[in-house]
Design a protein around this motif. Structure first.
Motif, PDB file in Angstrom:
ATOM      1  N   PHE A  57      46.722  35.968  53.424  1.00 55.24           N
ATOM      2  CA  PHE A  57      45.782  36.825  54.139  1.00 55.24           C
ATOM      3  C   PHE A  57      46.393  37.245  55.477  1.00 55.24           C
ATOM      4  O   PHE A  57      45.941  38.166  56.122  1.00 55.24           O
ATOM      5  CB  PHE A  57      44.435  36.123  54.332  1.00 55.24           C
ATOM      6  CG  PHE A  57      43.508  36.299  53.160  1.00 55.24           C
ATOM      7  CD1 PHE A  57      42.407  37.126  53.244  1.00 55.24           C
ATOM      8  CD2 PHE A  57      43.768  35.668  51.953  1.00 55.24           C
ATOM      9  CE1 PHE A  57      41.568  37.311  52.153  1.00 55.24           C
ATOM     10  CE2 PHE A  57      42.939  35.846  50.863  1.00 55.24           C
ATOM     11  CZ  PHE A  57      41.843  36.680  50.960  1.00 55.24           C
ATOM     12  N   SER A  76      51.067  39.845  47.606  1.00 55.72           N
ATOM     13  CA  SER A  76      49.784  40.126  48.254  1.00 55.72           C
ATOM     14  C   SER A  76      48.801  39.008  47.939  1.00 55.72           C
ATOM     15  O   SER A  76      49.007  38.213  47.011  1.00 55.72           O
ATOM     16  CB  SER A  76      49.228  41.449  47.751  1.00 55.72           C
ATOM     17  OG  SER A  76      48.710  41.286  46.455  1.00 55.72           O
ATOM     18  N   ALA A  78      45.875  39.127  46.628  1.00 56.48           N
ATOM     19  CA  ALA A  78      45.279  39.229  45.291  1.00 56.48           C
ATOM     20  C   ALA A  78      46.258  38.728  44.222  1.00 56.48           C
ATOM     21  O   ALA A  78      45.861  38.071  43.266  1.00 56.48           O
ATOM     22  CB  ALA A  78      44.868  40.668  45.013  1.00 56.48           C
ATOM     23  N   ASP A  79      47.549  39.031  44.417  1.00 50.61           N
ATOM     24  CA  ASP A  79      48.546  38.602  43.439  1.00 50.61           C
ATOM     25  C   ASP A  79      48.666  37.084  43.392  1.00 50.61           C
ATOM     26  O   ASP A  79      48.863  36.492  42.331  1.00 50.61           O
ATOM     27  CB  ASP A  79      49.913  39.215  43.767  1.00 50.61           C
ATOM     28  CG  ASP A  79      49.963  40.689  43.398  1.00 50.61           C
ATOM     29  OD1 ASP A  79      49.326  41.048  42.392  1.00 50.61           O
ATOM     30  OD2 ASP A  79      50.614  41.465  44.106  1.00 50.61           O
ATOM     31  N   ALA A  81      46.284  34.964  44.022  1.00 53.55           N
ATOM     32  CA  ALA A  81      45.125  34.468  43.293  1.00 53.55           C
ATOM     33  C   ALA A  81      45.372  34.575  41.786  1.00 53.55           C
ATOM     34  O   ALA A  81      44.976  33.717  41.015  1.00 53.55           O
ATOM     35  CB  ALA A  81      43.882  35.246  43.691  1.00 53.55           C
ATOM     36  N   ARG A  82      46.048  35.636  41.401  1.00 53.29           N
ATOM     37  CA  ARG A  82      46.332  35.836  39.983  1.00 53.29           C
ATOM     38  C   ARG A  82      47.324  34.819  39.439  1.00 53.29           C
ATOM     39  O   ARG A  82      47.399  34.603  38.235  1.00 53.29           O
ATOM     40  CB  ARG A  82      46.866  37.249  39.741  1.00 53.29           C
ATOM     41  CG  ARG A  82      45.750  38.263  39.817  1.00 53.29           C
ATOM     42  CD  ARG A  82      46.240  39.664  39.977  1.00 53.29           C
ATOM     43  NE  ARG A  82      45.084  40.550  39.998  1.00 53.29           N
ATOM     44  CZ  ARG A  82      44.699  41.275  38.943  1.00 53.29           C
ATOM     45  NH1 ARG A  82      45.396  41.276  37.840  1.00 53.29           N
ATOM     46  NH2 ARG A  82      43.621  42.020  39.018  1.00 53.29           N
ATOM     47  N   VAL A  86      43.994  29.666  44.413  1.00 58.40           N
ATOM     48  CA  VAL A  86      42.769  30.315  44.865  1.00 58.40           C
ATOM     49  C   VAL A  86      42.204  29.631  46.098  1.00 58.40           C
ATOM     50  O   VAL A  86      42.150  28.409  46.168  1.00 58.40           O
ATOM     51  CB  VAL A  86      41.713  30.330  43.737  1.00 58.40           C
ATOM     52  CG1 VAL A  86      40.440  31.006  44.216  1.00 58.40           C
ATOM     53  CG2 VAL A  86      42.256  31.055  42.521  1.00 58.40           C
ATOM     54  N   ARG A  87      41.802  30.433  47.063  1.00 57.72           N
ATOM     55  CA  ARG A  87      41.293  29.886  48.312  1.00 57.72           C
ATOM     56  C   ARG A  87      39.779  30.012  48.431  1.00 57.72           C
ATOM     57  O   ARG A  87      39.151  30.829  47.778  1.00 57.72           O
ATOM     58  CB  ARG A  87      41.925  30.600  49.504  1.00 57.72           C
ATOM     59  CG  ARG A  87      41.427  32.018  49.677  1.00 57.72           C
ATOM     60  CD  ARG A  87      41.817  32.575  51.022  1.00 57.72           C
ATOM     61  NE  ARG A  87      41.072  31.945  52.102  1.00 57.72           N
ATOM     62  CZ  ARG A  87      41.280  32.182  53.395  1.00 57.72           C
ATOM     63  NH1 ARG A  87      42.222  33.018  53.773  1.00 57.72           N
ATOM     64  NH2 ARG A  87      40.561  31.591  54.306  1.00 57.72           N
ATOM     65  N   PHE A  89      36.600  29.948  51.690  1.00 60.07           N
ATOM     66  CA  PHE A  89      36.480  30.398  53.071  1.00 60.07           C
ATOM     67  C   PHE A  89      35.648  29.431  53.897  1.00 60.07           C
ATOM     68  O   PHE A  89      34.846  28.677  53.357  1.00 60.07           O
ATOM     69  CB  PHE A  89      35.865  31.793  53.125  1.00 60.07           C
ATOM     70  CG  PHE A  89      36.741  32.842  52.528  1.00 60.07           C
ATOM     71  CD1 PHE A  89      37.587  33.581  53.330  1.00 60.07           C
ATOM     72  CD2 PHE A  89      36.761  33.065  51.160  1.00 60.07           C
ATOM     73  CE1 PHE A  89      38.413  34.540  52.789  1.00 60.07           C
ATOM     74  CE2 PHE A  89      37.589  34.020  50.615  1.00 60.07           C
ATOM     75  CZ  PHE A  89      38.424  34.762  51.425  1.00 60.07           C
ATOM     76  N   ILE A 106      31.814  37.473  37.933  1.00 55.84           N
ATOM     77  CA  ILE A 106      32.802  38.304  38.629  1.00 55.84           C
ATOM     78  C   ILE A 106      34.199  37.674  38.479  1.00 55.84           C
ATOM     79  O   ILE A 106      35.174  38.360  38.206  1.00 55.84           O
ATOM     80  CB  ILE A 106      32.442  38.447  40.125  1.00 55.84           C
ATOM     81  CG1 ILE A 106      31.196  39.302  40.300  1.00 55.84           C
ATOM     82  CG2 ILE A 106      33.593  39.043  40.919  1.00 55.84           C
ATOM     83  CD1 ILE A 106      31.388  40.776  40.060  1.00 55.84           C
ATOM     84  N   ALA A 107      34.252  36.370  38.652  1.00 56.75           N
ATOM     85  CA  ALA A 107      35.541  35.685  38.515  1.00 56.75           C
ATOM     86  C   ALA A 107      36.053  35.793  37.088  1.00 56.75           C
ATOM     87  O   ALA A 107      37.240  36.031  36.846  1.00 56.75           O
ATOM     88  CB  ALA A 107      35.390  34.220  38.918  1.00 56.75           C
ATOM     89  N   ARG A 110      37.563  39.214  36.069  1.00 58.03           N
ATOM     90  CA  ARG A 110      38.929  39.465  36.525  1.00 58.03           C
ATOM     91  C   ARG A 110      39.916  38.871  35.522  1.00 58.03           C
ATOM     92  O   ARG A 110      40.919  39.474  35.190  1.00 58.03           O
ATOM     93  CB  ARG A 110      39.124  38.852  37.911  1.00 58.03           C
ATOM     94  CG  ARG A 110      40.172  39.545  38.730  1.00 58.03           C
ATOM     95  CD  ARG A 110      41.567  39.026  38.462  1.00 58.03           C
ATOM     96  NE  ARG A 110      41.774  37.716  39.046  1.00 58.03           N
ATOM     97  CZ  ARG A 110      42.546  36.786  38.515  1.00 58.03           C
ATOM     98  NH1 ARG A 110      43.165  36.996  37.376  1.00 58.03           N
ATOM     99  NH2 ARG A 110      42.681  35.632  39.096  1.00 58.03           N
ATOM    100  N   THR A 164      32.426  29.481  41.200  1.00 58.37           N
ATOM    101  CA  THR A 164      33.106  30.770  41.016  1.00 58.37           C
ATOM    102  C   THR A 164      34.613  30.574  40.993  1.00 58.37           C
ATOM    103  O   THR A 164      35.319  31.142  40.162  1.00 58.37           O
ATOM    104  CB  THR A 164      32.720  31.732  42.166  1.00 58.37           C
ATOM    105  OG1 THR A 164      31.306  31.768  42.269  1.00 58.37           O
ATOM    106  CG2 THR A 164      33.240  33.124  41.913  1.00 58.37           C
ATOM    107  N   THR A 165      35.092  29.737  41.908  1.00 58.33           N
ATOM    108  CA  THR A 165      36.522  29.455  41.962  1.00 58.33           C
ATOM    109  C   THR A 165      36.988  28.779  40.674  1.00 58.33           C
ATOM    110  O   THR A 165      38.024  29.133  40.112  1.00 58.33           O
ATOM    111  CB  THR A 165      36.828  28.553  43.178  1.00 58.33           C
ATOM    112  OG1 THR A 165      36.321  29.185  44.340  1.00 58.33           O
ATOM    113  CG2 THR A 165      38.315  28.336  43.323  1.00 58.33           C
ATOM    114  N   LEU A 168      37.920  30.745  37.571  1.00 60.54           N
ATOM    115  CA  LEU A 168      39.253  31.356  37.483  1.00 60.54           C
ATOM    116  C   LEU A 168      40.244  30.395  36.846  1.00 60.54           C
ATOM    117  O   LEU A 168      41.397  30.747  36.627  1.00 60.54           O
ATOM    118  CB  LEU A 168      39.763  31.728  38.878  1.00 60.54           C
ATOM    119  CG  LEU A 168      39.072  32.855  39.631  1.00 60.54           C
ATOM    120  CD1 LEU A 168      39.635  32.963  41.027  1.00 60.54           C
ATOM    121  CD2 LEU A 168      39.269  34.170  38.905  1.00 60.54           C
TER     122      LEU A 168
END
Lengths: 253, 327
Positions: A57, A76, A78-79, A81-82, A86-87, A89, A106-107, A110, A164-165, A168
């Motif tokens: 970030f 990046s 997003a990449d 995370a892919r 995964v973080r 906050f 949503i997760a 993706r 949510t995390t 993924l």
């Protein structure tokens, strides 16, 4: 700690300068696969900056970051995370206007890759419901499936964020002060949850408070003024005179 | 029978939101269609068509603002440019209405892609300013370029036969073609906001860093919604030039960008019906208060101020809150 572990996330010489001010200075950090690693330090120690650098970030001024043997310094956020890193906050990050179930979906969307389909009906998303419900129930939010995230209590938002995390299926989690602003009952609940989800995963968490991480983490790195002050397990770190001086001496127990 | 139904409802408490368009919205869309079919028999058809075009324009804008969370202050560029190109295509190239409108719409889409890909790099007020700056450039282009006719615009644009077969000179006949386009466009926009893509869009609007941390390349989604919004704005503008036989600087002027913001906020941003209601109110006011001259703008301003102060969520937004149903 077991011998023969390999590094999951490694930072070397990590430096971040903001217009002459060095927020993070030459930090070397190695998080071993399958461990819970805590990054602690007093206010302004550079924990969050360090965390933002690791998750891209923020772009580091100098230094390299490797994840699972791969150089991710130029990727990046997003990449990353892919890739399965995964973080979370500091302030609970949920999608307020969506329901609990939709947040988790949503997760999953993706991962499955239908997220650009603007011409299809959202009815299609019902295919994720069963699996999403599983994640929601695993964090104890089964009764809130169709509540808007905005209506949840703070502790439950945290739990939703974790669900949510988890959806993924990440290999590694980076948790930014997961207990910040929480009541003691919630702290215990989330601690137990983190312990449970660490099964088969690597976790790096930033915490303000030493006692919170004491019985949770395998290894602790103490940051102060942007530099690594000490590293080791809780006993080693808590007895280090530098740490007592810089951290505990600063008014924390 | 009713017992079974109740049990099912109890077992699946709020699953209703996942089974597509809620029943009350279906009813609204059907009623809306019925009203719109009857409309040209009650009011002047050209006025009715104007309402339809602006309703579509406002819905397109609402797609970007209400669902993408992006405030563009330059939507006149897509509306106006599509209107010019459509008029040119019909007048100079002699294209049939559907092809002329398609050409205009495609122009708006391309323009949206170019401007959007630059604008989405900035956020908030900077995003709005970038879109405004580009819209001003488009306005300048329209003023200077040869084919737009400068101050005169493109006048007496012919309405050729639809598909080369059906005469469209009669306003009442043409109304139903316009109704098909705008109603279809509004339904399509509804679908976009209620699609897998729409879900991701909402998540980005709600919490962008979190969407990034879940692995979404958010700029691609923003660009996509920007282009979609510009395209539908273009569809509205192109259709309008066929309705009025005219493309002029008014369509591409910054006040047009402002008007669409006003319509959307007055009706209720982020609602389905809000932009339609807002557009209808503003267009009606402009039409029936036209004899007041410049005072229309003053009255419009007052209504906007009162509207925003009294119900910030817009007319439909407030109704939706009272009825506890998404409208």
């Amino acid at each position: 700690m077991a011998i023969g572990m390999s590094a999951m996330l490694q930072a070397s010489g990590l430096t971040k300068e903001f217009k002459g001010f060095v927020a993070v200075n030459n930090v070397d950090l190695t998080v071993e696969r399958g461990t819970i690693h805590a990054l602690i330090g007093p206010n302004g120690a550079g924990k969050t900056t360090c965390f933002n650098l690791l998750t891209k970030f923020l772009q580091p001024t100098r230094g390299t970051i490797t994840y699972d043997g791969r150089d991710i310094t130029s990727l990046s956020a997003a990449d990353i995370a892919r890739l399965g890193l995964v973080r979370s906050f500091q302030i609970s990050a949920v999608f307020d206007d969506l329901t609990v179930l939709e947040n988790v979906r949503i997760a999953m969307q993706r991962r499955r890759g239908d997220s650009y389909d603007f011409w299809r009906s959202e009815v299609l998303l019902a295919q994720y419901d069963d699996e999403a419900r599983g994640y929601v129930e695993s964090v104890g939010l089964g009764d809130f499936l169709n509540h808007r995230a905005a209506e949840l209590s703070y502790g439950r938002k945290r739990a939703l964020e974790i669900a949510t995390t988890l959806a993924l299926e990440p290999d590694m989690l980076l948790l930014d002060e997961p207990m910040a602003g929480m009541a003691q009952a919630d702290v215990d609940r989330i601690s137990a949850l983190i312990k449970r989800i660490s099964e088969g995963r690597t976790i790096l968490m930033v915490e303000h408070n030493l006692s919170v991480v004491a019985n949770l983490s395998d290894r602790i790195t103490v940051l102060a003024r942007g530099e690594v002050l000490a590293e080791g397990d809780y006993d080693t770190v808590s007895k280090s005179p530098e740490v007592i001086d810089a951290y505990i001496g600063a008014g924390h127990d | 029978m009713s017992t079974t139904e109740n049990t099912t409802k109890a077992a699946l408490p709020a699953m209703t939101h996942t089974v597509g368009m809620p029943r009350h919205q279906k009813i609204i869309f059907v009623v809306l269609l019925a009203v719109l079919i009857a409309l040209p028999f009650m009011v002047y058809p050209v006025f009715a068509m104007k309402v339809l075009c602006f309703a579509l324009f406002a819905c397109a804008f609402n797609l970007l603002l209400g669902f993408g969370g992006l405030l563009s202050f330059g939507h006149a560029a897509y509306f106006g440019m599509a209107s010019y190109v459509c008029a040119h295509a019909a007048k100079v190239w002699g294209l049939t209405p559907e092809l002329a409108i398609l050409t205009g719409t495609a122009t708006a889409a391309v323009l949206g892609l170019v401007i959007g890909s630059l604008a989405i790099r900035r956020q908030g007020i900077y995003f709005a300013m970038v879109t405004l700056a580009f819209a001003q450039m488009v306005y300048f282009f329209a003023l200077q370029a040869e084919f737009t006719g400068g101050e005169d615009g493109i006048q007496s644009v012919p309405r050729n036969d639809l598909f080369g077969l059906l005469p469209m000179k009669d306003d009442l006949t043409f109304y139903f073609f316009v109704l098909a386009i705008t109603y279809g466009g509004i339904l399509f926009i509804y679908r976009i906001t209620h699609s897998p893509f729409g879900q991701v869009l909402k998540s980005i609007r709600e919490n962008e860093p979190r969407a990034v941390s879940l692995g979404y390349h958010v700029n691609r989604y923003k660009l996509m919604v920007f282009v979609l919004s510009a395209t539908f704005a273009g569809l509205a503008g192109a259709t309008k030039s066929q309705v009025f036989h005219l493309a002029s600087l008014t369509d591409v002027h910054w006040t047009m960008s402002g008007e669409v913001v006003l319509m959307t906020l007055l009706g209720g941003m982020g609602t389905v019906l809000g932009p339609i209601v807002g557009a209808a109110i503003v267009v009606t006011m402009q039409n029936y208060l036209a004899y007041l001259g410049a005072w229309v703008t003053v009255i419009q301003g007052c209504i906007f101020v009162i509207g925003v102060l009294l119900f910030r969520e817009g007319i439909i937004g407030v109704l939706s809150r009272i009825l506890k149903k998404p409208l």
